[in-house]
Design a protein around this motif. Structure first.
Motif, PDB file in Angstrom:
ATOM      1  N   ILE A   9      -0.684   0.868  -6.224  1.00  0.00           N
ATOM      2  CA  ILE A   9      -1.420   1.798  -5.340  1.00  0.00           C
ATOM      3  C   ILE A   9      -0.583   3.367  -5.352  1.00  0.00           C
ATOM      4  CG2 ILE A   9      -2.362   2.629  -2.946  1.00  0.00           C
ATOM      5  CD1 ILE A   9      -2.672  -0.700  -2.503  1.00  0.00           C
ATOM      6  N   GLU A  10      -0.760   4.244  -5.676  1.00  0.00           N
ATOM      7  CA  GLU A  10       0.337   5.250  -5.924  1.00  0.00           C
ATOM      8  C   GLU A  10      -0.631   6.576  -5.401  1.00  0.00           C
ATOM      9  OE1 GLU A  10       0.467   5.658  -9.878  1.00  0.00           O
ATOM     10  OE2 GLU A  10       2.772   4.635  -9.972  1.00  0.00           O
ATOM     11  N   SER A  11      -2.261   6.764  -5.852  1.00  0.00           N
ATOM     12  CA  SER A  11      -2.731   8.308  -4.552  1.00  0.00           C
ATOM     13  C   SER A  11      -4.241   7.739  -4.075  1.00  0.00           C
ATOM     14  CB  SER A  11      -2.213   9.175  -6.155  1.00  0.00           C
ATOM     15  OG  SER A  11      -2.933   9.251  -6.833  1.00  0.00           O
ATOM     16  N   ASN A  12      -4.684   8.476  -4.032  1.00  0.00           N
ATOM     17  CA  ASN A  12      -6.020   9.053  -3.989  1.00  0.00           C
ATOM     18  C   ASN A  12      -6.334  10.629  -3.242  1.00  0.00           C
ATOM     19  OD1 ASN A  12      -5.512   9.265  -1.193  1.00  0.00           O
ATOM     20  ND2 ASN A  12      -6.389   7.186  -0.654  1.00  0.00           N
ATOM     21  N   VAL A  13      -7.852  10.516  -3.484  1.00  0.00           N
ATOM     22  CA  VAL A  13      -8.804  11.552  -2.858  1.00  0.00           C
ATOM     23  C   VAL A  13      -9.663  11.409  -2.226  1.00  0.00           C
ATOM     24  CG1 VAL A  13      -9.412  14.214  -3.478  1.00  0.00           C
ATOM     25  CG2 VAL A  13      -7.590  12.766  -5.369  1.00  0.00           C
ATOM     26  N   VAL A  14      -9.604  12.225  -0.993  1.00  0.00           N
ATOM     27  CA  VAL A  14     -11.132  11.408  -0.158  1.00  0.00           C
ATOM     28  C   VAL A  14     -11.233  12.952   0.637  1.00  0.00           C
ATOM     29  CG1 VAL A  14      -9.423  11.766   1.745  1.00  0.00           C
ATOM     30  CG2 VAL A  14     -11.438  10.396   2.111  1.00  0.00           C
ATOM     31  N   GLU A  15     -13.102  13.112   0.306  1.00  0.00           N
ATOM     32  CA  GLU A  15     -13.123  14.037   0.881  1.00  0.00           C
ATOM     33  C   GLU A  15     -13.422  13.854   3.002  1.00  0.00           C
ATOM     34  OE1 GLU A  15     -17.353  14.312  -1.651  1.00  0.00           O
ATOM     35  OE2 GLU A  15     -17.580  13.055   0.027  1.00  0.00           O
ATOM     36  N   PHE A 106      -6.968   5.705   3.862  1.00  0.00           N
ATOM     37  CA  PHE A 106      -5.915   7.002   2.974  1.00  0.00           C
ATOM     38  C   PHE A 106      -4.821   6.794   3.240  1.00  0.00           C
ATOM     39  CE2 PHE A 106      -4.902  11.073   4.309  1.00  0.00           C
ATOM     40  CZ  PHE A 106      -5.548  11.771   2.697  1.00  0.00           C
ATOM     41  N   SER A 107      -4.558   5.815   4.577  1.00  0.00           N
ATOM     42  CA  SER A 107      -2.987   6.728   4.767  1.00  0.00           C
ATOM     43  C   SER A 107      -2.213   5.793   3.343  1.00  0.00           C
ATOM     44  CB  SER A 107      -2.712   6.480   5.895  1.00  0.00           C
ATOM     45  OG  SER A 107      -3.193   5.205   6.594  1.00  0.00           O
ATOM     46  N   LEU A 202      -6.674  -5.262   2.194  1.00  0.00           N
ATOM     47  CA  LEU A 202      -5.352  -5.057   2.343  1.00  0.00           C
ATOM     48  C   LEU A 202      -5.587  -3.489   3.384  1.00  0.00           C
ATOM     49  CD1 LEU A 202      -3.156  -5.334   0.719  1.00  0.00           C
ATOM     50  CD2 LEU A 202      -4.577  -3.605  -0.955  1.00  0.00           C
ATOM     51  N   GLN A 203      -5.677  -2.441   2.846  1.00  0.00           N
ATOM     52  CA  GLN A 203      -4.973  -0.972   3.400  1.00  0.00           C
ATOM     53  C   GLN A 203      -5.327  -2.132   4.408  1.00  0.00           C
ATOM     54  OE1 GLN A 203      -3.874   0.126   2.147  1.00  0.00           O
ATOM     55  NE2 GLN A 203      -4.456  -0.234   0.112  1.00  0.00           N
ATOM     56  N   LYS A 204      -6.188  -1.754   5.969  1.00  0.00           N
ATOM     57  CA  LYS A 204      -6.471  -2.420   7.394  1.00  0.00           C
ATOM     58  C   LYS A 204      -5.199  -3.361   7.601  1.00  0.00           C
ATOM     59  CE  LYS A 204     -11.160  -2.143   8.766  1.00  0.00           C
ATOM     60  NZ  LYS A 204     -12.760  -3.445   9.089  1.00  0.00           N
ATOM     61  N   GLN A 205      -4.842  -4.388   7.078  1.00  0.00           N
ATOM     62  CA  GLN A 205      -3.802  -5.032   7.258  1.00  0.00           C
ATOM     63  C   GLN A 205      -2.843  -4.698   6.715  1.00  0.00           C
ATOM     64  OE1 GLN A 205      -3.253  -8.329   7.841  1.00  0.00           O
ATOM     65  NE2 GLN A 205      -5.671  -8.664   8.129  1.00  0.00           N
ATOM     66  N   GLN A 206      -1.949  -3.192   6.037  1.00  0.00           N
ATOM     67  CA  GLN A 206      -0.788  -2.501   5.984  1.00  0.00           C
ATOM     68  C   GLN A 206      -0.609  -2.264   6.541  1.00  0.00           C
ATOM     69  OE1 GLN A 206      -1.478  -1.792   1.482  1.00  0.00           O
ATOM     70  NE2 GLN A 206      -0.492  -2.835   0.544  1.00  0.00           N
ATOM     71  N   SER A 207      -2.082  -0.732   7.277  1.00  0.00           N
ATOM     72  CA  SER A 207      -1.895   0.073   8.400  1.00  0.00           C
ATOM     73  C   SER A 207      -2.552   0.091   9.052  1.00  0.00           C
ATOM     74  CB  SER A 207      -2.838   1.127   7.310  1.00  0.00           C
ATOM     75  OG  SER A 207      -2.030   1.809   6.025  1.00  0.00           O
ATOM     76  N   GLN A 208      -2.763  -1.434   9.823  1.00  0.00           N
ATOM     77  CA  GLN A 208      -3.407  -1.330  11.530  1.00  0.00           C
ATOM     78  C   GLN A 208      -2.272  -0.913  12.321  1.00  0.00           C
ATOM     79  OE1 GLN A 208      -4.689  -5.289  12.122  1.00  0.00           O
ATOM     80  NE2 GLN A 208      -1.268  -6.004  11.259  1.00  0.00           N
ATOM     81  N   LYS A 209      -1.222  -0.664  12.607  1.00  0.00           N
ATOM     82  CA  LYS A 209      -0.733  -0.255  13.414  1.00  0.00           C
ATOM     83  C   LYS A 209       0.221   1.439  13.172  1.00  0.00           C
ATOM     84  CE  LYS A 209       1.784  -4.588  13.971  1.00  0.00           C
ATOM     85  NZ  LYS A 209       3.452  -4.835  14.407  1.00  0.00           N
ATOM     86  N   ASN A 210      -0.205   1.873  12.041  1.00  0.00           N
ATOM     87  CA  ASN A 210      -0.356   3.381  11.712  1.00  0.00           C
ATOM     88  C   ASN A 210      -1.971   3.782  12.740  1.00  0.00           C
ATOM     89  OD1 ASN A 210       1.317   2.732  10.388  1.00  0.00           O
ATOM     90  ND2 ASN A 210       0.261   3.017   7.936  1.00  0.00           N
TER      91      ASN A 210
END
Length: 477
Positions: A9-15, A106-107, A202-210
């Motif tokens: 997972i390296e990059s993304n583009v989001v509106e 996104f983060s 996956l992303q909720k697990q990684q970023s839930q505290k962010n």
């Protein structure tokens, strides 16, 4: 379901609109720019154009309607004023509409790109400093040689092509955002071709505290997000509010001291009092001055406390306008920010009786407390912390820009406002400098007690930080 092994997972583009921000319509944000950067007339003109913008959208000419709205909102406005709004006003409203699930997805990437057709000057600060974006792809606002906006967008039509080029070059995969969260239709481009539900998990697990970087310093006059209906309400109320403000001015100047306990009702202040003030505060006793230490929410803080106590007290202040001083139902003493001179002034007032002070030195609207100056701790061991919270209905009375004489006008124009006054216990001698504590420890202890009482967060930011940030000289906030 397990995540497929593929590229990292390296990059993304989001509106921005519709993905990171739940409010997909940029029109209310343009209304904010019109009001805060130009004034009420442009605000009203833009609202009159709104039916045309909507009609163009129904005809499939949404971009044309958007360009028209941008033109009306900013043509002829100094670009520096628009930049100020993009930095000090809009982030608060963007943050109010942020989609935390979308932001967590996104983060979770290394390089984060935000795309928006909204002018860069409006969205770049929020996207980079609060959302952590590395790059912002947005339309550019034309500026003439006099530093004023032309109202024309130079590349609104190529934003999508720029996104498509970036997606193609980085081999990104498009996942419909509505498929991930089943709420809205927007685009999320990612660099890993996996099943969307697995990605979300996956992303909720990684970023839930962010959390995004919070908005601490917010400026501007408008309290409510000016969607068309709210904007119409503001316009209808404005002349009525001016009349009410004038009436309140006249009453404030004519009232005798005996009606001081009832002034909050006259001003439209709904007050909730918690805690019991020390008995010495309920009577005038010039031989035993108590220092009331308060956080600073609005310029009316000392007046509200005076009416709660039912008698006049002195207030040491930094930057009240002359109009506010005339209307204040209590004596105000201006400080100079010279430590020795100010200490002498405060000591003299304490010899006369109870005195009010805000060691933050400036107002803070958000649920944060700025760092307390330690000067007050060195002057007396009779300290009563008073925690304040203030919520207006339509207009913020204080801003960092413009003539401060307008502050009481906007305060009195509110139909009503809400004040919460919480008296904390007087500090014991052991908790003051007389008990052996350092002045900084005492100031920090008082700040922490107030923050815990109000549910606010302590910061090390100061008045200087606030004004440097609002001027665009401090990128760390």
């Amino acid at each position: 379901m397990t995540v497929m092994e593929s590229k990292p997972i390296e990059s993304n583009v989001v509106e921005l609109e519709g993905s990171l921000i739940r409010e997909p319509d940029p029109f209310p944000y343009l209304m904010l720019v019109a009001f805060e950067a130009s004034g009420l007339i442009r605000f009203a003109l833009l609202l009159l154009v709104w039916p045309i913008v909507r009609f163009l959208g129904l005809l499939g000419l949404r971009d044309a309607g958007f360009k028209l709205a941008v033109f009306i909102a900013v043509v002829g406005v100094r670009i520096s004023d628009i930049e100020f709004v993009g930095r000090a006003v809009l982030p608060k409203f963007y943050m109010d509409h942020i989609d935390m699930d979308g932001w967590r997805v996104f983060s979770g990437y290394g390089k984060k790109v935000v795309a928006s057709k909204t002018p860069r000057v409006m969205v770049e600060w929020f996207a980079k400093h609060h959302l952590g974006a590395d790059q912002v792809i947005a339309s550019e606002l034309g500026v003439n040689r006099f530093g004023r906006a032309t109202g024309l967008l130079t590349n609104v039509d190529v934003v999508l092509s720029q996104v498509q080029t970036l997606v193609s070059e980085n081999e990104l995969v498009c996942i419909p955002y509505q498929f991930c969260f089943k709420t809205r239709c927007a685009n999320l481009f990612i660099s890993l071709n996996i099943h969307p539900p697995s990605l979300v998990h996956l992303q909720k697990q990684q970023s839930q505290k962010n959390q995004p970087l919070p908005v601490i310093f917010h400026d501007g006059r408008l309290v409510m997000f000016p969607k068309p209906a709210i904007a119409l309400l503001i316009l209808v109320w404005f002349p009525i509010g001016v009349i009410i403000a004038i009436i309140r001015f006249i009453i404030a100047l004519a009232l005798p001291i005996c009606v001081l306990p009832y002034e909050n009702l006259i001003y439209g202040i709904l007050t909730k009092v918690r805690g019991d003030p020390p008995k010495s505060l309920l009577k005038s006793d010039s031989s035993s001055g108590v220092l009331l230490v308060c956080n600073h929410r609005a310029f009316m803080d000392p007046a509200v406390i005076a009416t709660v106590l039912g008698r006049k007290i002195s207030a040491v202040t930094y930057s009240l306008s002359r109009v506010t001083e005339i209307l204040a139902p209590l004596q105000t003493i201006r400080l100079t920010r010279d430590r020795d001179v100010d200490a002498k002034k405060i000591e003299d007032e304490l010899k006369k009786g109870d005195t009010f002070i805000c060691p933050e030195g400036t107002t803070c609207r958000e649920p944060f407390l700025l760092r307390f100056s330690a000067l007050f701790t060195e002057l007396t061991d009779r300290i009563v912390p008073v925690a304040l919270n203030y919520k207006p209905t339509l207009f913020h009375p204080t801003t960092a820009r413009g003539w401060k004489g307008f502050d009481p006008i906007f305060f009195f124009m509110n139909p009503f406002c809400y004040y919460e006054v919480i008296f904390l216990d007087q500090l014991s001698v052991e908790d003051t400098c007389s008990g052996g504590k350092s002045s900084y420890d005492v100031a920090n202890d008082v700040q922490r007690k107030m923050a815990a009482t109000l549910g606010f967060e302590c910061t090390n930011l100061t008045r200087k930080d606030k004004y440097m940030f609002l001027k665009g000289n401090d990128g760390r906030v």
